[in-house]
Design an enzyme around this catalytic site. Sequence first.
Site, mmCIF file in Angstrom:
data_model
loop_
_atom_site.group_PDB
_atom_site.id
_atom_site.type_symbol
_atom_site.label_atom_id
_atom_site.label_comp_id
_atom_site.label_asym_id
_atom_site.label_seq_id
_atom_site.Cartn_x
_atom_site.Cartn_y
_atom_site.Cartn_z
ATOM 1 N N GLY A 241 0.755 -1.245 0.000
ATOM 2 C CA GLY A 241 0.000 0.000 0.000
ATOM 3 C C GLY A 241 0.782 1.289 0.000
ATOM 4 C CD GLU A 279 0.666 -9.390 1.227
ATOM 5 O OE1 GLU A 279 -0.278 -8.607 0.958
ATOM 6 O OE2 GLU A 279 0.495 -10.584 1.420
ATOM 7 N N PRO A 280 4.871 -5.106 -0.419
ATOM 8 C CG PRO A 280 7.095 -4.378 -0.385
ATOM 9 C CD PRO A 280 6.151 -5.352 0.262
ATOM 10 N N GLY A 281 4.188 -3.636 -3.571
ATOM 11 C CA GLY A 281 4.187 -3.841 -5.016
ATOM 12 C C GLY A 281 4.656 -2.559 -5.672
ATOM 13 N NE ARG A 282 0.522 2.292 -6.008
ATOM 14 C CZ ARG A 282 -0.479 2.215 -6.874
ATOM 15 N NH1 ARG A 282 -0.362 2.755 -8.052
ATOM 16 N NH2 ARG A 282 -1.602 1.618 -6.540
ATOM 17 N NE ARG A 319 -2.025 2.939 -11.371
ATOM 18 C CZ ARG A 319 -1.984 4.110 -10.811
ATOM 19 N NH1 ARG A 319 -1.379 5.104 -11.407
ATOM 20 N NH2 ARG A 319 -2.535 4.313 -9.628
ATOM 21 C CB CYS A 350 -11.214 3.748 -31.785
ATOM 22 S SG CYS A 350 -10.163 3.367 -33.159
ATOM 23 C CD GLU A 351 -12.917 3.895 -24.928
ATOM 24 O OE1 GLU A 351 -13.099 2.928 -25.697
ATOM 25 O OE2 GLU A 351 -13.021 3.816 -23.712
ATOM 26 C CE1 TYR A 379 -0.812 -3.627 -8.976
ATOM 27 C CE2 TYR A 379 0.092 -1.581 -8.122
ATOM 28 C CZ TYR A 379 -0.315 -2.881 -7.923
ATOM 29 O OH TYR A 379 -0.216 -3.427 -6.681
HETATM 30 N N1 LLP Z 1 -1.164 -7.259 -1.123
HETATM 31 C C1 LLP Z 1 -2.414 -7.444 -1.557
HETATM 32 C C2 LLP Z 1 -3.244 -8.464 -0.967
HETATM 33 C C3 LLP Z 1 -2.915 -6.624 -2.598
HETATM 34 O O1 LLP Z 1 -4.149 -6.804 -3.004
HETATM 35 C C4 LLP Z 1 -2.072 -5.650 -3.158
HETATM 36 C C5 LLP Z 1 -2.565 -4.791 -4.240
HETATM 37 C C6 LLP Z 1 -0.767 -5.516 -2.702
HETATM 38 C C7 LLP Z 1 -0.343 -6.334 -1.651
HETATM 39 C C8 LLP Z 1 0.209 -4.520 -3.250
HETATM 40 O O2 LLP Z 1 -0.186 -3.226 -3.014
HETATM 41 P P1 LLP Z 1 0.789 -1.993 -3.384
HETATM 42 O O3 LLP Z 1 1.996 -2.078 -2.494
HETATM 43 O O4 LLP Z 1 1.145 -2.130 -4.794
HETATM 44 O O5 LLP Z 1 -0.047 -0.820 -3.109
HETATM 45 N N2 LLP Z 1 -4.187 -1.588 -10.116
HETATM 46 C C9 LLP Z 1 -4.185 -0.591 -9.054
HETATM 47 C C10 LLP Z 1 -3.628 -1.132 -7.776
HETATM 48 C C11 LLP Z 1 -4.383 -2.319 -7.266
HETATM 49 C C12 LLP Z 1 -3.741 -2.922 -6.062
HETATM 50 C C13 LLP Z 1 -4.308 -4.246 -5.805
HETATM 51 N N3 LLP Z 1 -3.726 -4.902 -4.691
HETATM 52 C C14 LLP Z 1 -3.406 0.623 -9.521
HETATM 53 O O6 LLP Z 1 -2.896 0.615 -10.629
HETATM 54 O O7 LLP Z 1 -3.316 1.602 -8.788
#
Ligand code: LLP
Length: 420
Positions: A241, A279-282, A319, A350-351, A379
């Site tokens: 998050g 659980e970092p993603g972004r 996004r 086309c949008e 993402y």
């Molecule tokens: N853990 C779980 C269970 C999640 O559902 C997510 C993201 C993460 C970790 C990673 O979250 P982060 O660190 O990336 O914030 N497509 C959207 C974001 C959707 C996130 C879904 N879950 C966007 O492009 O903003």
Amino acid sequence: MAAMPYPTGTIVNDGGHLEIGGCDVIELAREFGTPAYLFAVDEMRDRARAYQRSFAAHTDRFEVLFASKALPVTAAYRLFAEEGLSVDVASGGELTMALKAGFDPAKIYMHGNNKTDAELALAGASGVGHLIVDSFDEIERCERVLAKDQDVLIRVTPGIKPSTHSFIQTGQLDSKFGFGLEDGTAARAIERVLESDRLNLVGLHFHIGSQIFEIEPFRLAVEALGELRGEWCEILDLGGGLGISYGEGDSPPEIEEYVNLKVQAVRDVFGDGVKILIEPGRSLVGTAGVTIYTIGTIKEIPGVRTYVAVDGGMSDNLRPMLYDAKYTAVIADRANDPADTRVTVAGSHCESGDILIRDVDLADPRVGDILLTPATGAYGHSMANNYNGMPRPPVIFCENGEARVVVRRESWDDLLTRDM
Ligand code: LLP
């Protein structure tokens, strides 16, 4: 250049070109074509290390999981495995990529609000360390499908809403994810799993949302979970998050500050005994990645606006359309020139809604220029699509001046490969 959320190590070279990971962006565009996703590998490594260092200052009982939905690319799984991270997968497809990349199955955590029999069977057969159980139906399905005992965490929606786009808030009671705290279902799920002779309950999980700048809600979520704690609770997985900067005006907290708050909150509520997972993603990959496009058409509507159209759009970056996300851009050929021309950057779809950036100042954009949008590492590739028959861009890893294509560009012929 200061306000742009470029990956660390980005420079403007003597020719006025941007360099990412030591690679001249204009040369990359010539060699590999556009659109393309470029990643500064050093930034991914630095961020993984920052997470681990921040935890290690407090405890050795932690795991940092790469939330692979942000960049499900085998090379990224491999890189984070090398860095010692664990991984969060949210489907059989992500699990397949993680396994292929050589992730130790014991370090794989599997999510999903509607895991299928086939996904659970694959997880069981490949020895996935932990499942994050999301529903009563899933508990039954696990008992039916899994051939051996399985460690699980229970996903709880703690009833906390962080301030972010409502589409990426996930911790509130009214959510498709997990078991509610307020309505007692989380407590019932715990009882149910403790009674199971197939599932072994070892902890709790929450994920309250994404692109979060205000970190106090994480403390509130940990406090809320406190009422569920029990002897069995060895692991607390606090989700991802942490937000990133997409441009001027965005000032996300530092990784260290975010980790400190989470560790402190867990200590205050659960003591020292539990292992903390995040659980970092972004925040691992977002600012490491940029997208390059070629400007193909410029349409000036006097007194209204100027549209600069690039060779991508909503097929490579959904996004802006989904979340009203704001991006910035630069002309990578002349990165030091004053950005004095206000334009709107449109895609090729086309949008009418296919607008990547409304009102951005660029350095006199011309047809043939390379336009670069920073902070597209998370993402972007993972939500790419083939709308209007648009082939998806390649993913290119840049490190020490070397560029490596880790996912090739799709071709028009690729679009025919599934036809029967
Ligand atoms: N853990 C779980 C269970 C999640 O559902 C997510 C993201 C993460 C970790 C990673 O979250 P982060 O660190 O990336 O914030 N497509 C959207 C974001 C959707 C996130 C879904 N879950 C966007 O492009 O903003």
